[in-house]
Design a protein around this motif. Structure first.
Motif, mmCIF file in Angstrom:
data_model
loop_
_atom_site.group_PDB
_atom_site.id
_atom_site.type_symbol
_atom_site.label_atom_id
_atom_site.label_comp_id
_atom_site.label_asym_id
_atom_site.label_seq_id
_atom_site.Cartn_x
_atom_site.Cartn_y
_atom_site.Cartn_z
ATOM 1 N N SER A 1 0.800 -0.970 0.118
ATOM 2 C CA SER A 1 -0.026 0.085 -0.003
ATOM 3 C C SER A 1 0.931 1.260 0.083
ATOM 4 O O SER A 1 0.621 2.445 -0.882
ATOM 5 C CB SER A 1 -0.872 0.078 1.439
ATOM 6 O OG SER A 1 -1.592 1.300 1.338
ATOM 7 N N ILE A 2 1.938 1.337 0.663
ATOM 8 C CA ILE A 2 2.780 2.276 0.753
ATOM 9 C C ILE A 2 3.431 2.498 -0.673
ATOM 10 O O ILE A 2 3.655 3.743 -1.041
ATOM 11 C CB ILE A 2 4.021 1.995 1.789
ATOM 12 C CG1 ILE A 2 3.132 2.198 3.464
ATOM 13 C CG2 ILE A 2 5.000 3.167 1.864
ATOM 14 C CD1 ILE A 2 4.011 1.865 4.495
ATOM 15 N N PHE A 3 3.810 1.230 -1.163
ATOM 16 C CA PHE A 3 4.545 1.271 -2.584
ATOM 17 C C PHE A 3 3.876 2.130 -3.482
ATOM 18 O O PHE A 3 4.111 2.950 -4.191
ATOM 19 C CB PHE A 3 4.871 0.049 -3.013
ATOM 20 C CG PHE A 3 5.481 -0.087 -4.101
ATOM 21 C CD1 PHE A 3 4.630 -0.427 -5.419
ATOM 22 C CD2 PHE A 3 6.747 0.053 -4.244
ATOM 23 C CE1 PHE A 3 5.165 -0.582 -6.600
ATOM 24 C CE2 PHE A 3 7.464 -0.183 -5.670
ATOM 25 C CZ PHE A 3 6.732 -0.589 -6.486
ATOM 26 N N SER A 4 2.235 1.754 -3.259
ATOM 27 C CA SER A 4 1.359 2.623 -4.265
ATOM 28 C C SER A 4 1.253 3.954 -4.179
ATOM 29 O O SER A 4 1.301 4.848 -4.958
ATOM 30 C CB SER A 4 -0.121 1.894 -4.090
ATOM 31 O OG SER A 4 -0.184 0.617 -4.565
ATOM 32 N N LEU A 5 1.439 4.153 -2.815
ATOM 33 C CA LEU A 5 1.274 5.737 -2.485
ATOM 34 C C LEU A 5 2.486 6.383 -2.769
ATOM 35 O O LEU A 5 2.374 7.643 -3.718
ATOM 36 C CB LEU A 5 1.263 5.952 -0.987
ATOM 37 C CG LEU A 5 0.637 7.213 -0.328
ATOM 38 C CD1 LEU A 5 -0.743 7.652 -1.042
ATOM 39 C CD2 LEU A 5 0.738 7.466 0.838
ATOM 40 N N LEU A 6 3.600 5.864 -2.838
ATOM 41 C CA LEU A 6 4.714 6.477 -3.178
ATOM 42 C C LEU A 6 4.877 6.805 -4.771
ATOM 43 O O LEU A 6 5.281 7.503 -5.456
ATOM 44 C CB LEU A 6 6.194 5.727 -3.093
ATOM 45 C CG LEU A 6 6.545 5.882 -1.554
ATOM 46 C CD1 LEU A 6 7.634 4.699 -1.265
ATOM 47 C CD2 LEU A 6 7.044 7.118 -1.238
ATOM 48 N N MET A 7 4.131 5.621 -5.494
ATOM 49 C CA MET A 7 4.164 5.461 -6.907
ATOM 50 C C MET A 7 3.121 6.718 -7.401
ATOM 51 O O MET A 7 3.530 7.517 -8.401
ATOM 52 C CB MET A 7 3.528 4.254 -7.594
ATOM 53 C CG MET A 7 4.230 2.955 -7.410
ATOM 54 S SD MET A 7 5.681 3.129 -8.761
ATOM 55 C CE MET A 7 4.824 2.777 -10.069
ATOM 56 N N ALA A 8 2.129 6.923 -6.611
ATOM 57 C CA ALA A 8 1.204 7.979 -6.946
ATOM 58 C C ALA A 8 1.848 9.396 -6.722
ATOM 59 O O ALA A 8 2.111 10.126 -7.530
ATOM 60 C CB ALA A 8 0.090 8.018 -5.845
#
Lengths: 113, 497, 326, 119, 489
Positions: free
Chosen positions: C34-41
């Motif tokens: 989930s954190i990975f997705s946030l960083l991608m965003a």
């Protein structure tokens, strides 16, 4: 003159807010167990959010952006503590006893699973 | 725009839009009827398109009214018309025969979803074949892959699930490799339309992103098409899928990936990359030869009937790739024809297996004793399609073997050793088809099995026999597919417009 | 200056990815994803891809985490470590990395205006959108009109996922555990989250609708709106319990939403055909082509929103219902 | 190659590393859910590749404000492609997880080697 | 009926017959037998109707369909094909008569399948006989292999299945493995595959390639049972006798030898082959097959296996005759095909009759059987004499022509092989005759009468034919000599 004063105040607010986030982060790393760590994290949620958003609002002056910033701040202030509360409750439910607790529950009624 | 001009779009839209409708048709009989109607409609459109292409006009359709490089263009030429016929034909035939077999394997309340997924698969495959836009091919590849995961996951046996999970993982990696390849080409040429890409790739061709892109696309599509070293998912997936799904997927799913590989390679990379012919042949030829030999030998010792036929599919895909790797007109004609003929032969064989499954719970060769006495018509159809798979003259398989051998001889580079490979593998095919025949005809029925005359239901039997007779018909009068195959070869390699 | 910040975020991204792979507690892995997705965003936003950032946040961080967690609840939390040489895997993967890095040297530098990508098709879009559609958000214009066929395919991918999950999880689990299904837990007896939830859910759904219809003007559109509304309803389900959420949005409505959305999108295309234009050519929808385009975009965005929202919710309910059964 | 020049290629190297980390997870890990997580990382890397393409020096998000004369915009096309790809990734993931749940119920485990052993 | 339609009816008639037999089989056995005989008779009427046009030098041809550009399914009747078709259709009628007697006598099961496959095999034989080009020949050659497989594996027990597997394995491997590439090479080299008087490869190939192509053809056509690819013939002995008769005399083996002769004459061309040195090996290979097969036949104890090895030897006679590449030898080859057919079918019928009457299969059991089964044994004697080539029988005529051809080609190897093989033939047939007529039965052997009437009738007809051919072979020789004389076609 007014702009300069506003800028200085917002810079100060932003700096302090940043410091709060930093402290929360360091707290999260150094504190021993789970409950103390979420205590430090909640500091970032509440205090730092307030300071940073007011600082930003001052920067953007009276405009649509300020309104959006205010809404986001309100949202964060609402959900932050609730999330921390839910986290702590779930931890307690799954049996993670706080440090130094000698078995008897000192908390209020809603700790029974 | 007249109705005829809308055909390329309708080819994809008809099955695609009827899928949600079918989900609403709760009573299960209706779901099958709706699905078959949509399948037959798309088959009719495919025939109309083929007729139009036969008298020479390539259909180009600008989607959304926007011209080619800016909007998405659909293009139906000889090669896509042939593969379209193959895909929609296999889909419609399998659907026609599906009712009885699916009733036994899928619970009634799940059937509307099953048939909707089937139509999505059909629409996805048709979408890939019709599309002339690289990213659009990726989107429809995903639709068809998702649909085939759903269909295979419907298998009654619990082993279907790990098999389809492995297929999902490898399929998604394949599709993502393809996406990376398209991304790299887009980065260097700035366009996504295939024809436009071909025009603009000339000036950036020496840079290594294009070479890496070619590598990624080839590996990605090889994974989707189960070319030899990357085929590990196919045998399990086809064995444990419901019988009618195996018929549909074995006939056309992997061939569409090969279609994209051949189209991409001969249109975008071929004459542009310096010595690309040599590179493609250097890559595809050994893989094809290895695939043919290893898969055939594994099939020879395989015990389970469906897994045997699935492994032989890998060998036949090797043939198609072998034809394509000659990068000559004769080669492309041979591989296009073999796509068509293999779909006929393998579709017929799996239909016969579906008939057998009605009275033989366990499909291992050792358990199929006395099948010929109990189900003579099914076994006869199975023998006819087996002969077509071997390539006995008078059947469709022979035509593609003949073209492959002539292409091999013309290819020059040690053509004779390739002819030897083709013939040795045909003999291996003789061995494993005859193992099946001997299991059906001469093995004594197991003790408790009753030997009363019990044929498969009429509907399934009729479709099986129709496909068997088609095998023979296209063996003697293959003018239609041959004309399309020659047209596609002239188009792809001959440089015709 | 912005690059330094991007540099920092990208490095953080790599660290998170490695952490995800190394950790053996699946729950931690999902949280890190989930954190990975946030960083991608965040990265996407820095690279001027506002729409994609919103989608990645809503769909990537929000819905993916929810689905992962509901699947984790049904399977185990722990992964068995795999001893033994990892040289082979590392080898193949290393070769691939070398290949990619070798290929990167001829690529245009980040942000280089002369890169071929910006020469050919993109300027035409930027120039023609005000002329044909007269809407500010060029991404939505391309998404729904210039490359509308892609998005149609996209809606049917979501539709396929929805019927796929319903199909696969439609089978009753083999062994009914003897214990009666325990009372529908959610955070039912926790007052504070419920109160805050009741306060927030309406605003989340409202914000979802805002994103839906604001798609032409700013970052937004069908996908993001569908995801946000779905997240709102899922939050309601978590707080009030799954049965409550089903009472609010019953399964038949969900199926109708998915099918309706997909068909709406297709129907717009077919109507364009009937009116004489090509499939999905909105300019024939109304007398004035520009108005026709805007109408078309609005309707298909609504279709996309319905489909995505219905699909994500029915997937969540399929998993959640599974939990109460086993 | 001066630092800023090098900086320009950093995105591609991050893409390469994250891609290989994802692929490594898919190949190496035997737990089915970890494989799916690896797969989603693998796909996210590709999104990063596409979006790195669209950045233009000094350009902003491709939203055309009415009045402002000559604005520089980033390229909108890769963003459209990635919008589609993200939802494709999520759909595949949802399907994969549904299969994992069914496998857990019929096999009792989601470790690949135990499943293969069971048959 | 005009010749073109005659060709097509000749092929479709047995197919329709097969269908009719299958249907009749369900109703009653007698109706099935009647339909078989009727179809056989009708086939003879159609095929023999073509003879007058052929004698007048006409070559009717018809093209059915164009499978691929340059690859057509076309039929063209020329003397060799005519002879083979007439022979096959004639013997089919006799064989049907015989098999009715045999099948009823032996009470075999699922006879309908037997007759249906028989008719299919005949349809394929007609196709091979009238084939106009290599592709059509290969097409019907494969159909013949596949239609005879159910006949060979008629009993269905373990032993039959294993030998049927050998039968099919060898035939399919040689046809797909060697015959198909040879055809494709010819199509590639000569651009066409049609049978043209004087050959199509003249000038298209040179040097060792010709020998290699010839080798591919000879060993590709497994049915001609040239030495290394002969293993399927003894293995096919497990089949019931009418099938062995079909295999040996009527269709299968004849198709192989006929195909080789046709390819030598019409694809390579006699003079083209004679000029190239690299094709000499075929004659030596045939000679080697004759000698070794005859030697092996000497040691056989089972009658049918003995006849099988003698067939391998006799077939190589035809191949050797064709390989001497002289007009007289070619005529000798064609006539030997006919003579061997009559002689061998008689021997097989006799062996079958003995088996039906007395269940005897070994040679040493035949002591004094002459007295018990006089008709069968006289027919057996005539057949044996024809094999050896003694004057009053057909065998003498064909050996005479082959010898003449060999002398004309001054090919001492050929002459020596013929003489040696004649001696060997005598060595393994005469003891049987002696035992049958002049030795006493061992005591206690159970008494048994003649075979069923239908079987004996067929026996005698073929024996008479063997004798009659010696006297009335004029028209056949005249027909065959058209092949070699440079007749305007």
């Amino acid at each position: 003159m007014i702009e300069l004063a506003l800028d200085v105040v917002s810079w100060v607010l932003l700096a302090v807010g940043g410091a709060c986030v930093l402290i929360g982060g360091i707290g999260g790393l150094r504190l021993p167990n789970f409950y103390t760590r979420i205590h430090a994290a909640s500091l970032t949620d509440t205090m730092a959010t307030l300071l940073i958003f007011v600082g930003m609002m001052l920067q953007s002056g009276l405009s649509l952006a300020t309104l959006k910033l205010f809404a986001i701040m309100l949202f964060l202030l609402l959900t932050g503590p609730t999330a921390t509360y839910a986290l702590a409750n779930a931890a307690l439910l799954s049996g993670l006893k706080p440090e130094g607790d000698t078995g008897q529950s000192k908390h209020g009624e809603n700790t029974q699973p | 725009m007249t109705f005829m001009e809308h055909l390329p779009a309708l080819q994809v839209v008809v099955p695609m839009l009827s899928a949600p409708l079918i989900v609403l048709l709760q009573p299960r009989g209706l779901a099958w009827a709706g699905a078959t109607a949509a399948g037959l409609a798309s088959f009719a459109i495919a025939i109309a398109l083929a007729m139009a292409v036969l008298d020479g006009q390539t259909q180009v359709y600008a989607m959304g009214g926007w011209a080619a490089p800016y909007g998405i263009a659909l293009e139906v030429d000889a090669f896509s018309a042939l593969v379209l016929l193959l895909v929609t034909g296999a889909g419609a035939a399998a659907l026609l025969a599906a009712r009885v077999s699916v009733d036994r394997q899928i619970e009634p309340e799940r059937q509307p979803l099953f048939y909707a997924a089937w139509l999505l698969g059909l629409a996805g495959l048709a979408g890939i074949v019709v599309s002339a836009d690289a990213f659009n091919i990726f989107v429809f590849m995903e639709i068809s892959s998702l649909a085939s995961y759903i269909l295979i996951a419907g298998g009654p046996d619990r082993r279907a699930l790990p098999a389809v999970f492995k297929y999902l993982i490898m399929g998604t990696i394949g599709a993502t490799f393809y996406l990376i390849g398209v991304g790299l080409i887009y980065m260097m040429t700035g366009t996504l339309n295939l024809a436009d890409m071909q025009a603009r790739i000339g000036d950036v061709v020496a840079l290594n992103p294009i070479l890496v892109a070619a590598g990624f696309i080839t590996i990605g599509l090889a994974l989707k098409a189960a070319v030899f070293p990357l085929h590990v998912w196919l045998p399990n997936a086809y064995t444990h899928a419901p019988h009618m799904v195996t018929v549909f997927l074995a006939a056309c799913a992997t061939k569409v990936a090969l279609y994209v590989l051949i189209r991409f390679d001969s249109m975008v990379f071929q004459d542009r990359l310096s010595d690309h012919e040599f590179q493609f042949t250097l890559f595809a030829l050994p893989l094809a030869v290895l695939g043919i030999l290893v898969a055939s030998s594994v099939a020879m010792f395989e015990g389970h009937l469906k897994r045997l036929l699935a492994t032989s599919s890998v060998a036949q895909i090797g043939y198609i790739l072998l034809g394509a790797s000659f990068v000559s007109e004769a080669g492309i004609t041979a591989s296009a024809m073999h796509m068509f003929n293999h779909a006929l032969a393998k579709g017929g064989l799996f239909l016969a297996v579906a008939c057998l499954a009605f009275h033989f719970r366990d499909l291992r060769l050792s358990e199929l004793g006395g099948a010929a006495r109990r189900m003579p018509l099914t076994c006869a159809a199975l023998v006819v399609c087996g002969l077509s798979l071997i390539g006995v003259p008078g059947t469709a398989g022979f035509i593609s073997k003949w073209l492959l051998i002539t292409a091999a001889l013309e290819s020059g580079l040690w053509g004779w050793s390739l002819v030897a490979v083709i013939l040795v593998s045909s003999l291996m095919a003789v061995v494993y088809i005859w193992r099946i025949v001997e299991a059906l005809y001469f093995q004594q029925a197991s003790a408790e099995g009753d030997t009363s005359f019990a044929e498969a239901p009429l509907q399934l039997l009729l479709v099986t026999w129709a496909v068997a007779l088609l095998n023979i018909f296209f063996g003697l009068f293959p003018h239609l597919p041959l004309a399309l195959a020659n047209g596609s070869a002239a188009l792809l390699v001959g440089g015709a417009p | 200056m912005i690059y330094v910040f991007a540099l920092f975020l990208l490095t953080l991204l790599v660290i998170t990815a490695v952490a995800i792979v190394r950790t053996e507690n699946l729950f931690v892995a999902v949280m890190l994803t989930s954190i990975f997705s946030l960083l991608m965003a965040a990265n996407f936003f820095i690279l001027d891809a506002a729409d994609v950032a919103l989608t990645e946040a809503a769909v990537g961080a929000g819905v993916t985490t929810v689905i992962f967690l509901s699947a984790l609840a049904l399977t185990g939390d722990w992964e068995k470590p795999r001893p033994g040489g990892r040289t082979v895997a590392l080898g193949t993967v290393g070769v691939l990395a070398m290949l990619l890095i070798y290929a990167s040297f001829d690529k245009p530098r980040l942000g280089d205006p002369e890169a071929p990508v910006h020469q050919h098709v993109a300027p035409w879009y930027l120039e023609k959108t005000p002329e044909y559609m007269d809407i500010p958000n060029v991404v939505t214009a391309i998404l729904s009109s210039f490359r509308g066929y892609d998005t149609l395919g996209e809606v049917f991918v979501v539709f396929a996922a929805c019927i796929g999950v319903l199909f696969i999880l439609g089978v009753k689990p083999a062994r009914q555990t003897a214990a009666a299904p325990q009372p529908v837990s959610g955070l039912r007896h926790h007052l504070i989250p419920q109160v805050v939830g009741r306060l927030l859910v309406p605003f989340i759904v409202l914000f979802g609708l805002y994103v839906q219809f604001h798609g032409e003007y700013g970052p937004g559109g069908g996908f993001q709106a569908g995801a946000i509304i779905a997240t709102g309803v899922i939050l309601y389900a978590l707080l009030e319990g799954e049965a409550e959420a089903l009472r609010a949005v019953p399964r038949s409505v969900l199926l109708a939403l998915v099918v309706g959305g997909a068909l709406l999108y297709g129907a717009v295309g077919v109507v364009c055909m009937l009116k004489g234009g090509a499939f999905l050519d909105y300019s024939v929808l109304a007398a004035d082509p520009v108005f026709g385009q805007q109408l078309g975009i609005l309707v298909i965005e609504a279709g996309v929103g319905m489909a995505v929202c219905g699909a994500l919710l029915s997937i969540f309910h399929a998993f959640a219902a599974r939990e109460s059964m086993t | 190659m001066k630092l800023l020049e090098l900086l320009g290629y950093y995105n591609y190297w991050v893409f390469a590393v994250v891609l290989t980390v994802g692929l490594y997870a898919v190949i190496r890990k035997r737990n089915l859910i970890k494989k799916l997580i690896g797969l989603s990382i693998f796909q996210s890397a590709v999104f990063l590749l596409y979006i790195t393409m669209d950045k233009v020096e000094g350009g902003t998000a491709p939203i055309i404000q009415k009045g402002v004369p000559d604005q520089v915009f980033s390229n909108p096309l890769p963003q459209v492609l990635i919008l589609t790809a993200i939802v494709v990734g999520v759909s595949t993931l949802a399907l994969g997880l549904a299969m994992v749940v069914r496998i857990k119920e019929s096999y009792g485990t989601i470790e690949e080697h135990e499943i293969l052993g069971a048959d | 009926m005009i010749p073109e339609t005659a060709i097509l009816t000749a092929i479709c008639l047995p197919l329709a017959g097969a269908l009719a037999i299958a249907v009749a089989g369900r109703i009653s056995p007698n109706l099935r037998e009647a339909t078989t005989l009727l179809t056989a008779a009708a086939l003879i009427w159609v095929v023999w109707g073509l003879l007058p046009t052929l004698m007048a030098g006409g070559r009717p041809a018809v093209e059915v369909s164009e499978v691929m550009p340059g690859l057509t399914i076309a039929f063209r009747v020329e003397p060799l094909g005519m002879l083979f078709a007439a022979l096959a259709s004639g013997l089919w009628l006799i064989n049907s008569v015989y098999s009715i007697g045999y099948m009823r006598g032996n009470k075999e099961k699922n006879q309908t399948r037997f007759y249906v496959c028989f008719a299919l095999a005949l349809a394929a034989t007609m196709g091979v006989a009238f084939a106009g080009n290599l592709f059509t020949l290969f097409l019907f050659y494969e159909v013949l292999t596949l239609s005879t497989y159910p006949l060979v594996s008629h009993k269905g027990d373990e032993a039959t299945v294993r030998s049927a597997r050998v039968y099919l394995g060898v035939l399919l491997c040689t046809s797909i493995g060697l015959f198909l590439p040879a055809i494709i090479w010819t199509y590639m080299a000569a651009g066409t595959g049609d049978f043209v008087h004087g050959g199509i490869l003249a000038g298209k190939l040179e040097g060792p390639a010709i020998g290699l192509l010839l080798g591919l053809f000879v060993f590709g056509i497994g049915k001609a049972a040239v030495m290394p690819v002969h293993r399927w013939l003894p293995a096919a002995m497990v089949a019931p006798t009418p099938v062995s008769a079909l295999l040996h005399a009527v269709a299968v083996v004849k198709a192989g030898v006929f195909a080789i002769t046709k390819i030598i004459v019409y694809v390579f061309g006699i003079d083209f082959l004679f000029a190239t040195p690299s094709s000499g090996w075929l004659l030596y290979m045939a000679a080697f097959t004759i000698i070794t097969a005859s030697l092996v036949a000497l040691r056989q104890t089972n009658i049918k296996r003995l006849l099988a090895y003698s067939t391998i030897a006799q077939l190589s006679y035809v191949v050797m005759a064709a390989a001497t590449l002289k007009p007289l030898a070619e005529v000798g080859a064609a006539i030997h095909m006919v003579a061997h057919a009559f002689g061998k079918i008689t021997l097989f019928f006799a062996a079958g009759a003995i088996y039906v009457a007395s269940k005897k299969t070994e040679i040493h059991q035949l002591r004094g059987i002459g007295r018990r089964m006089p008709w069968t044994m006289t027919a057996f004697t005539i057949g044996a004499l024809s094999m050896i080539g003694v004057p009053p029988t057909a065998g003498f005529v064909s050996k005479w022509y082959i010898l003449a051809g060999a002398f004309e080609a001054e090919n001492l190897v050929a002459v020596f092989t013929i003489i040696a093989s004649t001696v060997l033939n005598a060595a393994y047939f005469l003891p049987i005759l002696y035992m049958a007529w002049f030795e006493r039965e061992e005591a206690g052997a159970k008494a048994h009468g003649e075979a069923p009437f239908a079987a004996v009738l067929a026996l005698c007809i073929t024996a008479l034919l063997t004798l009659a051919f010696f006297l009335f072979n004029g028209p056949v020789i005249e027909l065959e000599s058209q092949v070699v004389r440079a007749l305007p076609l």
